[in-house]
Scaffold this active site. Structure first.
Site, PDB file in Angstrom:
ATOM      1  N   CYS A   1      -0.158   6.263   9.750  1.00 53.53           N
ATOM      2  CA  CYS A   1       1.053   5.553  10.185  1.00 53.53           C
ATOM      3  C   CYS A   1       0.703   4.268  10.911  1.00 53.53           C
ATOM      4  O   CYS A   1      -0.136   4.258  11.800  1.00 53.53           O
ATOM      5  CB  CYS A   1       1.862   6.409  11.159  1.00 53.53           C
TER       6      CYS A   1
ATOM      7  N   GLU B   1       0.845  -1.186   0.000  1.00 56.22           N
ATOM      8  CA  GLU B   1       0.000   0.000   0.000  1.00 56.22           C
ATOM      9  C   GLU B   1       0.884   1.241   0.000  1.00 56.22           C
ATOM     10  O   GLU B   1       1.969   1.225   0.568  1.00 56.22           O
ATOM     11  CB  GLU B   1      -0.884   0.004   1.248  1.00 56.22           C
TER      12      GLU B   1
ATOM     13  N   LEU C   1      11.747   6.488  17.247  1.00 58.15           N
ATOM     14  CA  LEU C   1      12.351   6.301  18.571  1.00 58.15           C
ATOM     15  C   LEU C   1      11.348   5.691  19.545  1.00 58.15           C
ATOM     16  O   LEU C   1      11.561   4.608  20.079  1.00 58.15           O
ATOM     17  CB  LEU C   1      12.876   7.652  19.078  1.00 58.15           C
ATOM     18  N   HIS C   2      10.264   6.388  19.777  1.00 57.40           N
ATOM     19  CA  HIS C   2       9.106   5.876  20.512  1.00 57.40           C
ATOM     20  C   HIS C   2       9.328   5.520  21.978  1.00 57.40           C
ATOM     21  O   HIS C   2       8.413   4.969  22.600  1.00 57.40           O
ATOM     22  CB  HIS C   2       8.497   4.653  19.807  1.00 57.40           C
TER      23      HIS C   2
ATOM     24  N   CYS D   1       7.367  -4.609  15.258  1.00 56.97           N
ATOM     25  CA  CYS D   1       6.893  -3.585  16.199  1.00 56.97           C
ATOM     26  C   CYS D   1       5.449  -3.894  16.610  1.00 56.97           C
ATOM     27  O   CYS D   1       4.593  -4.165  15.767  1.00 56.97           O
ATOM     28  CB  CYS D   1       6.977  -2.196  15.574  1.00 56.97           C
TER      29      CYS D   1
ATOM     30  N   GLU E   1      11.029  -2.087   6.446  1.00 61.38           N
ATOM     31  CA  GLU E   1      12.111  -1.347   7.092  1.00 61.38           C
ATOM     32  C   GLU E   1      13.144  -1.043   5.994  1.00 61.38           C
ATOM     33  O   GLU E   1      13.840  -1.943   5.516  1.00 61.38           O
ATOM     34  CB  GLU E   1      12.707  -2.208   8.216  1.00 61.38           C
TER      35      GLU E   1
HETATM   36  N1  SAH Z   1      10.252   0.610   9.416  1.00 61.19           N
HETATM   37  C1  SAH Z   1      10.390   2.033   9.314  1.00 61.19           C
HETATM   38  C2  SAH Z   1       9.391   2.598   8.360  1.00 61.19           C
HETATM   39  C3  SAH Z   1       7.960   2.527   8.839  1.00 61.19           C
HETATM   40  S1  SAH Z   1       7.513   4.167   8.979  1.00 61.19           S
HETATM   41  C4  SAH Z   1      10.365   2.654  10.680  1.00 61.19           C
HETATM   42  O1  SAH Z   1      10.209   1.922  11.652  1.00 61.19           O
HETATM   43  O2  SAH Z   1      10.582   3.854  10.802  1.00 61.19           O
HETATM   44  C5  SAH Z   1       6.095   4.162   9.798  1.00 61.19           C
HETATM   45  C6  SAH Z   1       6.143   5.086  10.994  1.00 61.19           C
HETATM   46  O3  SAH Z   1       4.890   4.932  11.642  1.00 61.19           O
HETATM   47  C7  SAH Z   1       7.201   4.682  12.011  1.00 61.19           C
HETATM   48  O4  SAH Z   1       7.658   5.798  12.715  1.00 61.19           O
HETATM   49  C8  SAH Z   1       6.385   3.781  12.889  1.00 61.19           C
HETATM   50  O5  SAH Z   1       7.001   3.554  14.125  1.00 61.19           O
HETATM   51  C9  SAH Z   1       5.101   4.542  12.968  1.00 61.19           C
HETATM   52  N2  SAH Z   1       3.975   3.746  13.395  1.00 61.19           N
HETATM   53  C10 SAH Z   1       3.805   2.430  13.267  1.00 61.19           C
HETATM   54  N3  SAH Z   1       2.635   2.044  13.781  1.00 61.19           N
HETATM   55  C11 SAH Z   1       2.038   3.161  14.232  1.00 61.19           C
HETATM   56  C12 SAH Z   1       0.802   3.409  14.854  1.00 61.19           C
HETATM   57  N4  SAH Z   1      -0.064   2.423  15.089  1.00 61.19           N
HETATM   58  N5  SAH Z   1       0.507   4.683  15.162  1.00 61.19           N
HETATM   59  C13 SAH Z   1       1.370   5.688  14.883  1.00 61.19           C
HETATM   60  N6  SAH Z   1       2.548   5.519  14.288  1.00 61.19           N
HETATM   61  C14 SAH Z   1       2.890   4.257  13.988  1.00 61.19           C
END
Ligand code: SAH
Length: 342
Positions: A330, A84, A212-213, A108, A157
């Site tokens: 996201c 997508e 980072l989260h 994740c 990723e």
């Molecule tokens: N694998 C890469 C690219 C994915 S980008 C990465 O981890 O950065 C997608 C972004 O959305 C990342 O920052 C990811 O952590 C975030 N993301 C994933 N699930 C999400 C959710 N349920 N709510 C908000 N952001 C989310």
């Protein structure tokens, strides 16, 4: 597949199969206009038969529009796999969020993209194909480029598909191709530290974004398995080194999860670890994914979190969330088409 080839490589391909050079230009034009082979009118049938297996066969099989103007496209590749991608309209132009892998193996806990694990990497041409198809859907072609910005934030990723992603950057920024400035391209990673160092040496002008989260390694590991491999300290060190080498400002994504990473101590730790790094933090309340049981912090609390960050000297904003009603926000992208009557 022909979209994997640069303009020069395409010329060599044409030469190798014994055709005159102008066929290379015609092919380049057809590929970058996202025409199907049937639609290409200036190539003889016999030639089409020769190149049929190499010509791009990706296509858009579904398009969804959100109330906020965001669009989600489902793109299918020659082997039937799908990804997508999401198109967002901003004042300055269109930004496309594209996928780099079918599925993802990072696991994740808050993200839909990793639900079935990694299926396969996308080739450089399959990433480019997403740009070309959606450029065409916007009325563009090889000369009229409608998309100005790219974010590698769809499924997958990017640094786990390193070589193809780097090749893709070369293809999509080539001036005769899509001519998208590398300055307008963001790569988002969950923090594969070794690859961040490799990327720094590639002499690219892209923007590095880190998901980072969390501000503590144990908390991060609860939601991101990659935290068992690399610590937050190692990631931040890599970012500092990346900045020193590239002079490109670093972006951080910080998804607020209720009760996990959203209190005052997190603000303090974040401010401390980012001190003197030229960076910006995008804060975003977690979007819901139906298979996941984590809950997002309220938007109100997200604004408070950002205010506190700013007061602590960190550049930060709450990111707008777009396309949530079409599962285009996201973390909501996946490699299965959801049943519409759910
Ligand atoms: N694998 C890469 C690219 C994915 S980008 C990465 O981890 O950065 C997608 C972004 O959305 C990342 O920052 C990811 O952590 C975030 N993301 C994933 N699930 C999400 C959710 N349920 N709510 C908000 N952001 C989310």
């Amino acid at each position: 597949m022909l979209a994997d080839l640069s303009e020069i490589e395409l010329k060599e391909y044409v030469k190798k199969i014994g055709l005159p050079a102008f066929r290379g230009d015609q092919l380049f034009d057809a590929i970058y206009s996202a025409k199907t082979l049937e639609e290409v009118s200036n190539l003889p049938k016999a030639l089409k038969d020769i190149i049929a297996d190499d010509y791009p066969a990706y296509k858009i099989i579904k398009e969804l529009s959100s109330r906020d103007g965001t669009k989600k496209f489902v793109v299918q590749f020659a082997d039937g796999h799908i990804v997508e991608c999401v198109l967002m309209k901003y004042k300055y132009g269109y930004t496309l969020c594209l996928s780099t892998q079918v599925g993802c193996r990072m696991g994740c806990k808050f993200c839909a993209s990793s639900l079935g694990g990694l299926v396969r990497n996308l080739s450089a041409g399959e990433m480019l194909g997403q740009v070309l198809l959606i450029n065409r859907a916007l009325g563009g072609n090889s000369r009229e480029r409608k998309i100005t910005n790219l974010v590698l934030m769809g499924s997958g990723e990017p640094l786990d598909n390193f070589d193809n992603v780097c090749k893709f950057f070369q293809l999509v920024s080539a001036s005769k191709g899509m001519n998208i400035s590398q300055r307008n391209i963001s790569l988002s990673t969950c923090g594969l530290v070794d690859k961040i160092y490799e990327l720094a040496k590639k002499d690219l002008n892209i923007t590095l974004t880190i998901s980072l989260h969390a501000t503590q390694n144990d908390k991060r590991a609860q939601v991101m398995p990659i935290a068992n491999r690399y610590t937050i300290e190692e990631i931040i060190k890599a970012c500092r080194d990346y900045y020193a080498l590239t002079k490109r400002r670093i972006y951080f994504e910080y998804t607020l999860i209720k009760g996990v990473n959203d209190d005052k101590e997190d603000v303090a730790r974040l401010a401390k670890m980012l001190k003197n790094l030229n960076c910006h933090v995008n804060v975003i309340p977690l979007n819901s994914v139906k298979e996941r049981d984590l809950i997002g912090t309220s938007r109100l609390m997200a604004y408070k979190f950002v205010d506190d960050l700013k007061n602590a000297g960190v550049s930060a904003t709450v990111r707008r969330t777009m396309g949530e009603d079409i599962e285009g926000a996201c973390g909501q992208l996946r490699n299965k088409i959801l049943n519409e009557n759910k």
